[in-house]
Scaffold this active site. Structure first.
Site, PDB file in Angstrom:
ATOM      1  CG  ASP A  43      -9.783  17.592 -13.832  1.00  0.00           C
ATOM      2  OD1 ASP A  43      -9.160  17.084 -14.795  1.00  0.00           O
ATOM      3  OD2 ASP A  43     -10.732  17.025 -13.272  1.00  0.00           O
ATOM      4  NE  ARG A  47      -3.087   0.050   3.170  1.00  0.00           N
ATOM      5  CZ  ARG A  47      -2.659   0.477   4.373  1.00  0.00           C
ATOM      6  NH1 ARG A  47      -2.331   1.750   4.548  1.00  0.00           N
ATOM      7  NH2 ARG A  47      -2.560  -0.360   5.380  1.00  0.00           N
ATOM      8  CE1 TYR A  60     -17.589  13.219 -14.234  1.00  0.00           C
ATOM      9  CE2 TYR A  60     -16.182  13.218 -12.307  1.00  0.00           C
ATOM     10  CZ  TYR A  60     -17.057  12.572 -13.155  1.00  0.00           C
ATOM     11  OH  TYR A  60     -17.397  11.270 -12.910  1.00  0.00           O
ATOM     12  CE  LYS A 107     -13.198   9.739 -18.206  1.00  0.00           C
ATOM     13  NZ  LYS A 107     -13.152  10.218 -16.863  1.00  0.00           N
TER      14      LYS A 107
HETATM   15  C1  LIG Z   1     -12.692  16.250 -15.962  1.00  0.00           C
HETATM   16  C2  LIG Z   1     -12.803  15.007 -15.151  1.00  0.00           C
HETATM   17  N1  LIG Z   1     -12.151  14.920 -13.986  1.00  0.00           N
HETATM   18  C3  LIG Z   1     -12.214  13.825 -13.204  1.00  0.00           C
HETATM   19  C4  LIG Z   1     -12.984  12.738 -13.568  1.00  0.00           C
HETATM   20  C5  LIG Z   1     -13.065  11.544 -12.664  1.00  0.00           C
HETATM   21  O1  LIG Z   1     -12.219  10.531 -13.126  1.00  0.00           O
HETATM   22  P1  LIG Z   1     -12.441   8.964 -12.834  1.00  0.00           P
HETATM   23  O2  LIG Z   1     -13.696   8.554 -13.540  1.00  0.00           O
HETATM   24  O3  LIG Z   1     -11.192   8.350 -13.378  1.00  0.00           O
HETATM   25  O4  LIG Z   1     -12.582   8.796 -11.368  1.00  0.00           O
HETATM   26  C6  LIG Z   1     -13.687  12.774 -14.779  1.00  0.00           C
HETATM   27  C7  LIG Z   1     -14.521  11.626 -15.197  1.00  0.00           C
HETATM   28  O5  LIG Z   1     -15.238  11.698 -16.173  1.00  0.00           O
HETATM   29  C8  LIG Z   1     -13.588  13.937 -15.586  1.00  0.00           C
HETATM   30  O6  LIG Z   1     -14.241  14.047 -16.752  1.00  0.00           O
END
Ligand SMILES: Cc1ncc(COP(=O)(O)O)c(C=O)c1O
Length: 371
Positions: free
Chosen positions: A169, A47, A98, A194
């Site tokens: 982000d 971990r 998001y 992604k």
């Molecule tokens: C801009 C953005 N940030 C964070 C996330 C969250 O990522 P995860 O689905 O890998 O937890 C997403 C998911 O669609 C996203 O579009």
């Protein structure tokens, strides 16, 4: 001698995160499957560290420009950042970013952990007005799913002057589109799920920061919170990163072409994509971004049922959530209850993949024809 920091991202995506060069040693990272390690070393337990994660982290670090921690999902990475805020900290964030992040922020606010100031991050005056007292400015740009562009250089610099922490982000723009740490941000997060992983087969996240104290607190949050990546997922993501720049370039070219054709289609009301010269964010995006990304959104003149019918009628584009894979995906975003009410009911988000653009367009035309 070739210095790593003089290399281009296409090269770094391929050369970074590899085992050391030893005769007959593997050129690829191995999938390290061990929950514990022989005593006497620095890691000790699975971990606290794992060499497959370390290779993935080195690759993301090379691309984003700072030490990186991998997490079990993008949301786990984001949760770790919020977890190190003191109780009562003020977080200023997008009112149409998001939906998972907005939900998390509001849940943390309801429990008394933080105070949230929701703003339109593309409206710089609105953001600047709420900076006094803000502990963390959370910037997502382009925003998901409205593709609004925040003026990152201006907002990051103003936030730093005001003594706020800044996290970006960078999932949509990717390090090929913008480098927030170079602009002065403290933290960059990714849904590695992604573009970086890129094949819709893993859920992973990352946090990058050049601040050693922040890094150490985030690493502790991962150790104790336990939101660690699986070694196999880390390996898959690392393999995906090798082709990330060429995938992203192709997907981005598809997005630009499809956005421009959609903007001339009689059934389409509005197209949201900063690569279009007519888009209200085109000038801003062009001033600091190296590309406009591979996600676009559009609305229809007709209603919700027609928008759903369009998404259901495609033969090449998959009707599914998520984005950033080699396959094109679309969906009507407001079908999710957590989506911002500011997003139009008919808005369809389209993540362009790497298929042939004419095939994609034929599919879109027939799907729109069905509505
Ligand atoms: C801009 C953005 N940030 C964070 C996330 C969250 O990522 P995860 O689905 O890998 O937890 C997403 C998911 O669609 C996203 O579009």
């Amino acid at each position: 001698m070739i210095e790593e920091n003089s290399l281009h991202p296409e090269t770094l995506a391929i050369t970074s995160g590899r085992p050391r060069n030893t005769p007959d040693g593997s050129i690829n990272s191995t999938i390290s499957l061990s929950s514990t390690f022989h005593a006497g070393g620095v890691v000790g337990y699975g971990r606290y560290g794992n060499e497959t994660w370390t290779d993935l982290e080195s690759a993301i670090a090379a691309l984003e420009g700072g030490p990186t921690l991998a997490f079990s999902s993008g949301m786990a990475a984001i949760s770790a950042v919020f977890s190190i805020l003191p109780v009562g900290a003020v977080v200023t964030a997008s009112n149409q970013g998001y939906s998972g992040v907005m939900t998390l922020l509001h849940t943390l606010q309801a429990s008394g952990k933080i105070e949230v100031r929701s703003v339109d991050v593309s409206n710089s005056d609105e953001v600047l007005a709420v900076l006094p007292g803000t502990a963390l400015l959370w910037l997502e740009s382009p925003t998901n799913p409205t593709l609004a562009i925040a003026d990152l250089p201006r907002l990051i610099s103003a936030a730093k002057d005001a003594g706020c922490g800044v996290a970006v982000d960078n999932t949509f723009a990717t390090p090929l589109g913008q480098k927030p740490l170079v602009m002065g941000a403290d933290i960059v997060v990714h849904s590695v799920t992604k573009y970086l992983a890129g094949h819709s087969d893993v859920i992973l996240g990352s946090v990058t920061t050049k601040d050693p104290a922040l890094f150490s607190r985030l690493e502790d949050a991962r150790k104790i919170g336990g939101a660690i990546p699986g070694p196999f997922e880390a390996w898959l993501a690392l393999r995906g990163i090798r082709t990330f720049p060429i995938r992203f370039e192709k997907a981005q070219a598809n997005a630009l072409e499809i956005a421009s054709r959609l903007s001339r289609h009689p059934k389409v009301d509005q197209v949201f994509y900063s690569g279009l010269a007519s888009d209200k964010f085109h000038e801003r995006a062009s001033s600091f971004m190296a590309g406009f990304g591979a996600v676009l959104s559009f609305t229809l003149h007709s209603g919700v049922a027609e928008a759903e019918k369009v998404c259901e009628s495609s033969k090449i584009i998959t009707h599914a959530t998520s984005l950033g894979g080699v396959e094109s995906l679309w969906e009507r975003r407001r079908k999710w209850s957590g989506e911002s009410q500011l997003v139009s009911e008919t808005l369809i988000r389209l993540s362009l993949g790497c298929e042939n653009v004419e095939d994609l367009w034929s599919d879109i035309e027939q799907a729109l024809g069905n509505a």
